[in-house]
Design an enzyme around this catalytic site. Structure first.
Site, PDB file in Angstrom:
ATOM      1  N   SER A 104      -1.706   0.316  15.214  1.00  0.00           N
ATOM      2  CA  SER A 104      -2.426   1.574  15.458  1.00  0.00           C
ATOM      3  C   SER A 104      -2.640   1.712  16.959  1.00  0.00           C
ATOM      4  CB  SER A 104      -3.784   1.547  14.755  1.00  0.00           C
ATOM      5  OG  SER A 104      -4.620   2.574  15.244  1.00  0.00           O
ATOM      6  N   ASN A 159       2.201  -2.186   5.395  1.00  0.00           N
ATOM      7  CA  ASN A 159       1.547  -0.886   5.627  1.00  0.00           C
ATOM      8  C   ASN A 159       0.098  -0.859   5.161  1.00  0.00           C
ATOM      9  OD1 ASN A 159       1.497   2.274   5.729  1.00  0.00           O
ATOM     10  ND2 ASN A 159       0.956   1.731   3.626  1.00  0.00           N
ATOM     11  N   VAL A 198      -2.977  -7.524  -1.096  1.00  0.00           N
ATOM     12  CA  VAL A 198      -2.163  -8.206  -0.089  1.00  0.00           C
ATOM     13  C   VAL A 198      -2.960  -9.140   0.828  1.00  0.00           C
ATOM     14  CG1 VAL A 198      -0.253  -6.553  -0.033  1.00  0.00           C
ATOM     15  CG2 VAL A 198      -2.265  -6.176   1.422  1.00  0.00           C
ATOM     16  N   ALA A 239      -9.162  -4.928  16.533  1.00  0.00           N
ATOM     17  CA  ALA A 239      -8.826  -6.348  16.677  1.00  0.00           C
ATOM     18  C   ALA A 239      -7.710  -6.733  15.708  1.00  0.00           C
ATOM     19  CB  ALA A 239     -10.068  -7.210  16.444  1.00  0.00           C
ATOM     20  N   GLY A 286       0.827  -1.210   0.000  1.00  0.00           N
ATOM     21  CA  GLY A 286       0.000   0.000   0.000  1.00  0.00           C
ATOM     22  C   GLY A 286       0.854   1.248   0.000  1.00  0.00           C
ATOM     23  N   SER A 306       1.559   3.545  -2.353  1.00  0.00           N
ATOM     24  CA  SER A 306       1.401   4.590  -3.363  1.00  0.00           C
ATOM     25  C   SER A 306       0.900   5.906  -2.799  1.00  0.00           C
ATOM     26  CB  SER A 306       0.468   4.108  -4.478  1.00  0.00           C
ATOM     27  OG  SER A 306      -0.835   3.915  -3.969  1.00  0.00           O
ATOM     28  N   TYR A 341     -11.212  -3.067  13.266  1.00  0.00           N
ATOM     29  CA  TYR A 341      -9.888  -2.471  12.998  1.00  0.00           C
ATOM     30  C   TYR A 341      -8.952  -2.658  14.199  1.00  0.00           C
ATOM     31  CZ  TYR A 341      -6.648   1.349  11.638  1.00  0.00           C
ATOM     32  OH  TYR A 341      -5.551   2.101  11.297  1.00  0.00           O
ATOM     33  N   LYS A 366      -5.485  -4.684  14.375  1.00  0.00           N
ATOM     34  CA  LYS A 366      -4.244  -3.986  14.725  1.00  0.00           C
ATOM     35  C   LYS A 366      -3.620  -4.558  16.003  1.00  0.00           C
ATOM     36  CE  LYS A 366      -4.091  -1.112  11.244  1.00  0.00           C
ATOM     37  NZ  LYS A 366      -3.058  -1.268  10.218  1.00  0.00           N
TER      38      LYS A 366
HETATM   39  P1  NAD Z   1      -4.328   5.311   3.281  1.00  0.00           P
HETATM   40  O1  NAD Z   1      -5.744   4.881   3.149  1.00  0.00           O
HETATM   41  O2  NAD Z   1      -3.947   6.682   2.858  1.00  0.00           O
HETATM   42  O3  NAD Z   1      -3.365   4.291   2.536  1.00  0.00           O
HETATM   43  C1  NAD Z   1      -3.526   2.909   2.660  1.00  0.00           C
HETATM   44  C2  NAD Z   1      -2.973   2.250   1.426  1.00  0.00           C
HETATM   45  O4  NAD Z   1      -3.204   0.844   1.482  1.00  0.00           O
HETATM   46  C3  NAD Z   1      -3.638   2.775   0.145  1.00  0.00           C
HETATM   47  O5  NAD Z   1      -2.650   3.050  -0.816  1.00  0.00           O
HETATM   48  C4  NAD Z   1      -4.487   1.585  -0.286  1.00  0.00           C
HETATM   49  O6  NAD Z   1      -4.695   1.513  -1.672  1.00  0.00           O
HETATM   50  C5  NAD Z   1      -3.654   0.422   0.213  1.00  0.00           C
HETATM   51  N1  NAD Z   1      -4.425  -0.804   0.298  1.00  0.00           N
HETATM   52  C6  NAD Z   1      -5.657  -0.968   0.844  1.00  0.00           C
HETATM   53  N2  NAD Z   1      -6.059  -2.240   0.678  1.00  0.00           N
HETATM   54  C7  NAD Z   1      -5.052  -2.893   0.029  1.00  0.00           C
HETATM   55  C8  NAD Z   1      -4.877  -4.230  -0.420  1.00  0.00           C
HETATM   56  N3  NAD Z   1      -5.815  -5.150  -0.242  1.00  0.00           N
HETATM   57  N4  NAD Z   1      -3.719  -4.545  -1.055  1.00  0.00           N
HETATM   58  C9  NAD Z   1      -2.759  -3.613  -1.244  1.00  0.00           C
HETATM   59  N5  NAD Z   1      -2.870  -2.325  -0.842  1.00  0.00           N
HETATM   60  C10 NAD Z   1      -4.018  -1.980  -0.218  1.00  0.00           C
HETATM   61  O7  NAD Z   1      -3.954   5.054   4.798  1.00  0.00           O
HETATM   62  P2  NAD Z   1      -2.747   5.601   5.702  1.00  0.00           P
HETATM   63  O8  NAD Z   1      -3.331   6.562   6.645  1.00  0.00           O
HETATM   64  O9  NAD Z   1      -1.573   5.974   4.874  1.00  0.00           O
HETATM   65  O10 NAD Z   1      -2.458   4.261   6.550  1.00  0.00           O
HETATM   66  C11 NAD Z   1      -1.334   3.419   6.349  1.00  0.00           C
HETATM   67  C12 NAD Z   1      -1.302   2.389   7.461  1.00  0.00           C
HETATM   68  O11 NAD Z   1      -1.188   3.057   8.722  1.00  0.00           O
HETATM   69  C13 NAD Z   1      -2.575   1.547   7.538  1.00  0.00           C
HETATM   70  O12 NAD Z   1      -2.240   0.231   7.914  1.00  0.00           O
HETATM   71  C14 NAD Z   1      -3.362   2.216   8.647  1.00  0.00           C
HETATM   72  O13 NAD Z   1      -4.262   1.327   9.262  1.00  0.00           O
HETATM   73  C15 NAD Z   1      -2.241   2.639   9.570  1.00  0.00           C
HETATM   74  N6  NAD Z   1      -2.631   3.729  10.469  1.00  0.00           N
HETATM   75  C16 NAD Z   1      -2.988   4.953   9.990  1.00  0.00           C
HETATM   76  C17 NAD Z   1      -3.363   5.950  10.878  1.00  0.00           C
HETATM   77  C18 NAD Z   1      -3.771   7.331  10.438  1.00  0.00           C
HETATM   78  O14 NAD Z   1      -4.136   8.143  11.303  1.00  0.00           O
HETATM   79  N7  NAD Z   1      -3.728   7.674   9.156  1.00  0.00           N
HETATM   80  C19 NAD Z   1      -3.368   5.696  12.242  1.00  0.00           C
HETATM   81  C20 NAD Z   1      -2.991   4.440  12.692  1.00  0.00           C
HETATM   82  C21 NAD Z   1      -2.616   3.466  11.797  1.00  0.00           C
END
Ligand code: NAD
Length: 248
Positions: free
Chosen positions: A143, A91, A65, A158, A13, A15, A156, A160
């Site tokens: 998270s 990620n 993934v 669970a 993920g 991009s 989510y 994480k």
């Molecule tokens: P985002 O939604 O901007 O990016 C997530 C990426 O994962 C996207 O590019 C999406 O296309 C990709 N993705 C989703 N399903 C997929 C799959 N089946 N196969 C491949 N790629 C897939 O989210 P983000 O905020 O950049 O989060 C990144 C990570 O950090 C995640 O695991 C999220 O749970 C975690 N996180 C984020 C936050 C926050 O506040 N943004 C907080 C805690 C944890």
């Protein structure tokens, strides 16, 4: 920083959001980056171009993934084009928030598959190469919801929390082979994922954060980059919380 060896790093993920920041930071450390994406080919190509423009090496690899066949194919793709994955950053993640009373089974299953099963599939797929090379780094995005819970996010949280148990267990399984396994637990980070919650939620969240603001993707990336580096060679099975003091 004692970074001297160029490694092959896969960021799932990667991009956009936190994943893209991680990909760019690891590229800056001299690693060759495979950016995994599931559907947005344009965003993945832009992320690759940004790394190349900065003098780095990157490729884009498509694949869901949460799907075993897709994972096996994308890991093989990286191996064929760059070599065995030495740094894996799990990620990719999604949210399907709802109060448990209203949460549909699909919302549970989708989150488990994308956020937790993916970590099992990708880690297992890269392990053989890491064991052979007697070096590896696996860093997964957990998270604060997985550490402290969050209403409306039982699925989510669970998944994480599952990542944290997975991380400690795998760390114990393969620690003697020079492979470290860690997690990073972000708080409220400004990305598309949190933008979807709206400005009011972001403003309310910022008031609860000790540092008084949302985090930036780069601020999560730096913790991941450290755990992926040679400097973190004696840290394994840990979860580093990057939340600006939200949970204090
Ligand atoms: P985002 O939604 O901007 O990016 C997530 C990426 O994962 C996207 O590019 C999406 O296309 C990709 N993705 C989703 N399903 C997929 C799959 N089946 N196969 C491949 N790629 C897939 O989210 P983000 O905020 O950049 O989060 C990144 C990570 O950090 C995640 O695991 C999220 O749970 C975690 N996180 C984020 C936050 C926050 O506040 N943004 C907080 C805690 C944890």
């Amino acid at each position: 920083m004692s970074e001297i060896t160029s490694r092959v790093a896969l960021v799932t993920g990667g991009s956009r959001g936190i994943g893209r920041a991680i990909a760019e930071l690891l590229a800056g450390h001299g690693h060759q980056i495979a950016i995994n994406y599931v559907s947005n080919e344009v965003a993945a190509a832009e992320a690759v171009a940004a790394i190349e423009a900065a003098g780095g090496t990157a490729i884009a690899v498509r694949g869901d993934v949460g799907d075993q066949e897709a994972v096996d194919a994308l890991i093989k793709d990286v191996q064929d084009r760059l070599g065995p994955v030495e740094i894996l950053v799990n990620n990719a993640g999604i949210t399907r928030d709802d109060l448990l009373m209203r949460m549909r089974p699909e919302a549970w299953d989708d989150v488990m598959q994308t956020n937790l099963k993916s970590v099992y599939l990708c880690s297992r797929a890269v392990m053989r190469g890491m064991l052979r090379g007697r070096w590896g780094r696996i860093v997964s995005l957990s998270s604060v919801a997985g550490v402290y819970g969050n209403p409306g996010q039982a699925n989510y949280a669970a998944a994480k929390a599952g990542i944290i148990g997975f991380t400690m267990s795998l760390a114990k399984e393969i620690g003697s082979r020079g492979i470290t396994v860690n997690a990073v637990a972000p708080g409220f980070i400004a990305t598309d994922m949190t933008a979807a919650l709206g400005d009011d939620v972001a403003t309310a969240a910022a008031e609860k954060i000790t540092l008084g603001r949302l985090g930036l993707p780069e601020e999560v990336a730096s913790a991941v980059g450290y755990l992926a580096s040679e400097d973190a060679s004696y840290i394994t099975g840990q979860t580093i919380v990057v939340d600006g003091g939200l949970a204090l």
